[in-house]
Design an enzyme around this catalytic site. Sequence first.
Site, PDB file in Angstrom:
ATOM      1  CB  THR A 163      -8.543  18.825  24.026  1.00 19.88           C
ATOM      2  OG1 THR A 163      -9.133  19.079  25.309  1.00 19.88           O
ATOM      3  CG2 THR A 163      -9.035  19.836  23.024  1.00 19.88           C
ATOM      4  CG  ASN A 213     -17.242  16.384  31.298  1.00 19.27           C
ATOM      5  OD1 ASN A 213     -17.950  15.962  30.382  1.00 19.27           O
ATOM      6  ND2 ASN A 213     -16.971  17.658  31.440  1.00 19.27           N
ATOM      7  CB  ALA A 230      -2.202  10.565  31.368  1.00 21.63           C
ATOM      8  CB  THR A 286       9.958  14.799  19.275  1.00 23.21           C
ATOM      9  OG1 THR A 286      10.629  15.246  18.107  1.00 23.21           O
ATOM     10  CG2 THR A 286      10.892  13.991  20.148  1.00 23.21           C
ATOM     11  CB  CYS A 340     -13.033  22.834  30.013  1.00 21.28           C
ATOM     12  SG  CYS A 340     -12.544  21.196  30.417  1.00 21.28           S
TER      13      CYS A 340
HETATM   14  C1  LIG Z   1     -14.988  13.876  29.206  1.00 21.68           C
HETATM   15  C2  LIG Z   1     -13.779  14.702  28.906  1.00 21.68           C
HETATM   16  N1  LIG Z   1     -13.351  14.789  27.639  1.00 21.68           N
HETATM   17  C3  LIG Z   1     -12.268  15.501  27.322  1.00 21.68           C
HETATM   18  C4  LIG Z   1     -11.542  16.190  28.259  1.00 21.68           C
HETATM   19  C5  LIG Z   1     -10.373  16.998  27.826  1.00 21.68           C
HETATM   20  O1  LIG Z   1      -9.184  16.374  28.128  1.00 21.68           O
HETATM   21  P1  LIG Z   1      -7.806  17.208  28.242  1.00 21.68           P
HETATM   22  O2  LIG Z   1      -7.941  18.061  29.460  1.00 21.68           O
HETATM   23  O3  LIG Z   1      -6.755  16.154  28.403  1.00 21.68           O
HETATM   24  O4  LIG Z   1      -7.639  17.984  26.998  1.00 21.68           O
HETATM   25  C6  LIG Z   1     -11.967  16.125  29.612  1.00 21.68           C
HETATM   26  C7  LIG Z   1     -11.293  16.828  30.722  1.00 21.68           C
HETATM   27  O5  LIG Z   1     -10.602  17.733  30.712  1.00 21.68           O
HETATM   28  C8  LIG Z   1     -13.113  15.363  29.932  1.00 21.68           C
HETATM   29  O6  LIG Z   1     -13.562  15.290  31.178  1.00 21.68           O
END
Ligand SMILES: Cc1ncc(COP(=O)(O)O)c(C=O)c1O
Length: 382
Positions: free
Chosen positions: A67, A146, A195, A232, A319
Amino acid sequence: MDYAATTPVDPRVLEAMKPYFLKKYGNSMSLHAWGREAKEALENSRETVASLMNADQEEVIFLGSGTEGSNMVLKGTAFANRKKGKHIIVSSIEHHCVLESARWLERQGFEITYLPVDKYGLVDLNALENAIKKDTILVSVMHANNEIGTIEPVEEIGKLCREKGIYFYSDAAQSYGKIPVDVEKMNVDLLMVDAHKIYGPKGTGALFIRKGTKIEPLLHGGGHEFGLRSSTVNVASIVGFAKAVEIQKKEMNSDANKQTKFRDRLIKEILKIEDSHLNGHPTKRLPNNAHFWFAYIEGESLITQLDMHGIAASTGSACSSESLEPSHVLLAIGLKPQEAHGSLRLTTGKYTTKKDVDYVLEILPKAVKRLREISPFKGGWE
Ligand SMILES: Cc1ncc(COP(=O)(O)O)c(C=O)c1O
């Protein structure tokens, strides 16, 4: 069945991280031995993460999440290039971290075009070309979606952007470590990887920034990460990320073959259920993603039914799963709200077994049948 939401940490990753919590806990900016040790681990990790995307080490910075990467790209390029232009193009099926950053920029006076996609979720190159204006500074199209797993024609998109002198960003959170990601072939200027989607720790990502790209940092402070992300450095998690990448480098191809077999079997069997439909592209899709909609049922109830049988699945993106709004991705591929509400995402991973897939195929048809029996929509939407 929900590996797209997140994955467990591989035990080998945890082992690699441990010393960096307990003994090698130095601050990578310190000049003493502990600091130098941390710095060396950081730079070795940078090399590993960069190598799996064919980037130079100096072009990769570590982040606190995927994000954060999208926020930095959208806001950072917008502010660094605002004298050149204030127009940004994002695909309408981007992750919320891109879409919400774009909406925020709109409120700051930037102009955003939300690019439509076809019924499979593919961005249309002609539509993109038509959307480009004189003052367009950035195009954002994710590598793989996703929710529905569709893989976008990023090479062609990047080529077009390069011809027009516009930065191209791709969110590769779902593809990196699962299918080949190559910043040269993809013609990207900015690319984010994550990751926790590949058996590494949560709260750790990385951003490829091509040399010469004008971008402002989000975090100002002590000048870490080439002055682009002060704070950090989380060396232990970064070491874990690099270990996860090292493992995926070796296991990615065999794992993708295994996932493709599971995916194709899930699709073949589940489409035998009456009034069931596949979402996303039939072949240009992530090896571990099978996504459906079932007429006359409500996806949330289906998730609950599966959960009661110990199966973790999702309707779409984790999310936004608490929201009752139908998925923006499913609406963008042309589903009606009631169709989008009947969706189910099954995503497998390296610890998924044939037995797991068999079990899902045993439980799911029964769950769909039961929900239809009690559905007020039984026999039609009207
Ligand atoms: C395509 C995509 N972009 C961004 C994110 C966001 O990543 P994070 O959860 O590390 O903030 C996700 C999954 O959570 C994702 O599937």
